[in-house]
Structures are given as C-alpha cells and as structure tokens.
Design a protein around this motif. Structure first.
Motif, PDB file in Angstrom:
ATOM      1  N   ILE A  31       0.836  -1.192   0.000  1.00  0.00           N
ATOM      2  CA  ILE A  31       0.000   0.000   0.000  1.00  0.00           C
ATOM      3  C   ILE A  31       0.874   1.245   0.000  1.00  0.00           C
ATOM      4  CG2 ILE A  31      -1.679   1.332   1.335  1.00  0.00           C
ATOM      5  CD1 ILE A  31      -2.618  -1.364   2.541  1.00  0.00           C
ATOM      6  N   GLN A  32       0.550   2.157  -0.900  1.00  0.00           N
ATOM      7  CA  GLN A  32       1.165   3.480  -0.957  1.00  0.00           C
ATOM      8  C   GLN A  32       0.038   4.504  -0.817  1.00  0.00           C
ATOM      9  OE1 GLN A  32       4.454   3.710  -0.995  1.00  0.00           O
ATOM     10  NE2 GLN A  32       4.704   1.512  -1.309  1.00  0.00           N
ATOM     11  N   GLU A  33       0.392   5.750  -0.643  1.00  0.00           N
ATOM     12  CA  GLU A  33      -0.630   6.798  -0.497  1.00  0.00           C
ATOM     13  C   GLU A  33      -1.571   6.853  -1.697  1.00  0.00           C
ATOM     14  OE1 GLU A  33      -1.164   8.528   2.216  1.00  0.00           O
ATOM     15  OE2 GLU A  33       0.612   7.807   3.258  1.00  0.00           O
ATOM     16  N   ASP A  34      -1.048   6.572  -2.875  1.00  0.00           N
ATOM     17  CA  ASP A  34      -1.837   6.691  -4.100  1.00  0.00           C
ATOM     18  C   ASP A  34      -2.272   5.342  -4.686  1.00  0.00           C
ATOM     19  OD1 ASP A  34       0.696   5.872  -4.805  1.00  0.00           O
ATOM     20  OD2 ASP A  34       0.928   7.284  -6.457  1.00  0.00           O
ATOM     21  N   THR A  35      -2.187   4.270  -3.907  1.00  0.00           N
ATOM     22  CA  THR A  35      -2.571   2.953  -4.399  1.00  0.00           C
ATOM     23  C   THR A  35      -4.052   2.919  -4.745  1.00  0.00           C
ATOM     24  OG1 THR A  35      -0.858   1.857  -3.101  1.00  0.00           O
ATOM     25  CG2 THR A  35      -2.695   0.485  -3.829  1.00  0.00           C
ATOM     26  N   ILE A  36      -4.334   2.410  -5.930  1.00  0.00           N
ATOM     27  CA  ILE A  36      -5.710   2.196  -6.363  1.00  0.00           C
ATOM     28  C   ILE A  36      -5.824   0.729  -6.743  1.00  0.00           C
ATOM     29  CG2 ILE A  36      -7.447   2.724  -8.118  1.00  0.00           C
ATOM     30  CD1 ILE A  36      -6.188   5.530  -8.280  1.00  0.00           C
ATOM     31  N   ILE A  37      -6.852   0.057  -6.220  1.00  0.00           N
ATOM     32  CA  ILE A  37      -7.044  -1.354  -6.533  1.00  0.00           C
ATOM     33  C   ILE A  37      -8.406  -1.560  -7.176  1.00  0.00           C
ATOM     34  CG2 ILE A  37      -5.494  -2.088  -4.695  1.00  0.00           C
ATOM     35  CD1 ILE A  37      -8.034  -2.972  -3.122  1.00  0.00           C
ATOM     36  N   THR A  38      -8.479  -2.599  -7.993  1.00  0.00           N
ATOM     37  CA  THR A  38      -9.753  -2.968  -8.607  1.00  0.00           C
ATOM     38  C   THR A  38     -10.105  -4.421  -8.320  1.00  0.00           C
ATOM     39  OG1 THR A  38      -8.624  -3.514 -10.682  1.00  0.00           O
ATOM     40  CG2 THR A  38      -9.529  -1.277 -10.468  1.00  0.00           C
ATOM     41  N   GLU A  39      -9.129  -5.192  -7.878  1.00  0.00           N
ATOM     42  CA  GLU A  39      -9.356  -6.609  -7.579  1.00  0.00           C
ATOM     43  C   GLU A  39      -9.615  -6.789  -6.088  1.00  0.00           C
ATOM     44  OE1 GLU A  39      -9.584  -9.061  -9.737  1.00  0.00           O
ATOM     45  OE2 GLU A  39      -9.130  -7.732 -11.416  1.00  0.00           O
ATOM     46  N   PRO A  40     -10.622  -7.571  -5.726  1.00  0.00           N
ATOM     47  CA  PRO A  40     -10.858  -7.875  -4.314  1.00  0.00           C
ATOM     48  C   PRO A  40      -9.659  -8.619  -3.726  1.00  0.00           C
ATOM     49  CG  PRO A  40     -12.717  -8.550  -5.669  1.00  0.00           C
ATOM     50  CD  PRO A  40     -11.605  -8.186  -6.604  1.00  0.00           C
ATOM     51  N   GLY A  41      -9.433  -8.430  -2.451  1.00  0.00           N
ATOM     52  CA  GLY A  41      -8.310  -9.110  -1.820  1.00  0.00           C
ATOM     53  C   GLY A  41      -8.357  -9.015  -0.313  1.00  0.00           C
ATOM     54  N   HIS A  42      -7.230  -9.320   0.299  1.00  0.00           N
ATOM     55  CA  HIS A  42      -7.093  -9.411   1.748  1.00  0.00           C
ATOM     56  C   HIS A  42      -6.083  -8.379   2.225  1.00  0.00           C
ATOM     57  CE1 HIS A  42      -9.257 -13.250   1.615  1.00  0.00           C
ATOM     58  NE2 HIS A  42      -8.629 -13.391   0.462  1.00  0.00           N
ATOM     59  N   LEU A  43      -6.425  -7.692   3.299  1.00  0.00           N
ATOM     60  CA  LEU A  43      -5.571  -6.658   3.866  1.00  0.00           C
ATOM     61  C   LEU A  43      -4.731  -7.232   4.999  1.00  0.00           C
ATOM     62  CD1 LEU A  43      -4.719  -3.681   4.228  1.00  0.00           C
ATOM     63  CD2 LEU A  43      -6.772  -3.379   5.648  1.00  0.00           C
ATOM     64  N   VAL A  44      -3.429  -6.945   4.968  1.00  0.00           N
ATOM     65  CA  VAL A  44      -2.514  -7.340   6.041  1.00  0.00           C
ATOM     66  C   VAL A  44      -1.771  -6.077   6.458  1.00  0.00           C
ATOM     67  CG1 VAL A  44      -0.634  -8.852   6.760  1.00  0.00           C
ATOM     68  CG2 VAL A  44      -2.255  -9.633   5.006  1.00  0.00           C
ATOM     69  N   THR A  45      -1.803  -5.769   7.754  1.00  0.00           N
ATOM     70  CA  THR A  45      -1.184  -4.544   8.241  1.00  0.00           C
ATOM     71  C   THR A  45      -0.487  -4.781   9.573  1.00  0.00           C
ATOM     72  OG1 THR A  45      -1.560  -2.169   8.580  1.00  0.00           O
ATOM     73  CG2 THR A  45      -3.272  -3.692   9.419  1.00  0.00           C
ATOM     74  N   TYR A  46      -0.091  -3.725  10.193  1.00  0.00           N
ATOM     75  CA  TYR A  46       0.574  -3.782  11.501  1.00  0.00           C
ATOM     76  C   TYR A  46      -0.185  -2.885  12.469  1.00  0.00           C
ATOM     77  CZ  TYR A  46       2.600   0.697   9.987  1.00  0.00           C
ATOM     78  OH  TYR A  46       2.782   1.984   9.537  1.00  0.00           O
ATOM     79  N   THR A  47       0.161  -2.997  13.724  1.00  0.00           N
ATOM     80  CA  THR A  47      -0.397  -2.131  14.756  1.00  0.00           C
ATOM     81  C   THR A  47       0.729  -1.220  15.221  1.00  0.00           C
ATOM     82  OG1 THR A  47      -1.926  -3.867  15.434  1.00  0.00           O
ATOM     83  CG2 THR A  47      -1.560  -2.074  17.000  1.00  0.00           C
ATOM     84  N   THR A  48       0.425   0.049  15.402  1.00  0.00           N
ATOM     85  CA  THR A  48       1.452   1.008  15.784  1.00  0.00           C
ATOM     86  C   THR A  48       1.034   1.747  17.056  1.00  0.00           C
ATOM     87  OG1 THR A  48       2.890   2.750  14.915  1.00  0.00           O
ATOM     88  CG2 THR A  48       0.550   2.896  14.341  1.00  0.00           C
ATOM     89  N   ASN A  49       1.975   2.379  17.689  1.00  0.00           N
ATOM     90  CA  ASN A  49       1.707   3.198  18.882  1.00  0.00           C
ATOM     91  C   ASN A  49       0.829   2.494  19.916  1.00  0.00           C
ATOM     92  OD1 ASN A  49       3.239   5.267  17.798  1.00  0.00           O
ATOM     93  ND2 ASN A  49       1.490   6.204  16.787  1.00  0.00           N
ATOM     94  N   PHE A  50       1.158   1.261  20.217  1.00  0.00           N
ATOM     95  CA  PHE A  50       0.471   0.492  21.260  1.00  0.00           C
ATOM     96  C   PHE A  50      -1.036   0.369  21.043  1.00  0.00           C
ATOM     97  CE2 PHE A  50       4.340   2.234  23.111  1.00  0.00           C
ATOM     98  CZ  PHE A  50       4.948   1.076  23.549  1.00  0.00           C
ATOM     99  N   GLY A  51      -1.467   0.268  19.781  1.00  0.00           N
ATOM    100  CA  GLY A  51      -2.874   0.002  19.532  1.00  0.00           C
ATOM    101  C   GLY A  51      -3.542   0.842  18.461  1.00  0.00           C
TER     102      GLY A  51
END
Length: 135
Positions: A31-51
């Motif tokens: 993911i970038q600030e300008d990311t554009i998607i058209t295909e469905p998918g799954h999001l994977v991220t992190y947790t920051t600043n203790f929540g």
C-alpha cells in the motif's frame, strides 16, 4: 488469483507477506498513499503506537473496504490487550472479517495458518463470511 494488500513500516509484515507469496504464488501489493485497486483481496497490516491503526492503512481501508475480504494484523504480545488490535479495529469499523493476528513477522506456523485460512476457509466465499472470523 488471490490478492494481498499490505502495509509495513518496520519490515515485519513485508517479511510475512514475502514468505506467503514464496509458498503460494499469490499477488501482493504494498500500500502506498496513491494505491488504487480494482481486484478484491485481503488486507494485512501492523499495529502502531500500542494500539493504533496506521494512517496509510486507515485511508486504504476507507477507500476500498467494500472489496476487502479479510483483515490480518501483526503486533507485539508485549502490548497485552492491544496486541495486533489494528485488525480488530478495522474489522469492527468497516465490517471486514478478521482472519488472524500474528506476532512480529510471524512463525512458519502463522504463515501456514494464514494460507489455510485464506485458501480453504475463505476462497470463493462471500465477503461477510462468519466462518473467516476465527482470530
């Protein structure tokens, strides 16, 4: 084809994603600030600043929640109840099923569990599947 959309700050999520795509051949997009998607998918991220949900992830989920099948997050168990809580917050706010949580860059067991969840418990099912909510 399965699409994974991910956000990584320290490299933990990126290492997790790289291991998953080595095993599966799935497509991953950072993911970038300008990311554009058209295909469905799954999001994977992190947790920051203790929540907290990362800003870039929040913006992405806000734009594309309707085509995100699941959310998974990395965290640190030292944060107690805030461990990988970004996944829970995104799931609750956007009604995206919670797939799983993993610590730091995940273990081989975490990677295999993620693949199993996405491939066998979600693939070709509807986005709102309660079956996916196993985290």
């Amino acid at each position: 084809m399965i699409y994974l959309y991910y956000d990584s700050r320290t490299g933990n999520v990126e290492r997790f994603i790289n291991k998953v795509i080595q095993i599966t051949g799935w497509t991953a997009v950072r993911i970038q600030e300008d990311t554009i998607i058209t295909e469905p998918g799954h999001l994977v991220t992190y947790t920051t600043n203790f929540g907290k949900v990362p800003d870039k992830t929040e913006s992405f989920a806000n734009k594309f929640a309707e085509i995100l099948y699941s959310v998974t997050a990395s965290g640190n168990r030292n944060w107690g109840r805030n461990y990988a809580i970004a996944a829970e917050k995104i799931s609750d706010h956007y009604a995206i099923p919670l797939a799983m949580k993993f610590e730091l860059s995940g273990t081989l067991e975490d990677i295999n569990q993620f693949i199993d969840i996405i491939k066998n418990q979600h693939y070709d099912s509807k986005r709102g599947s309660e079956k996916l909510d196993i985290a």
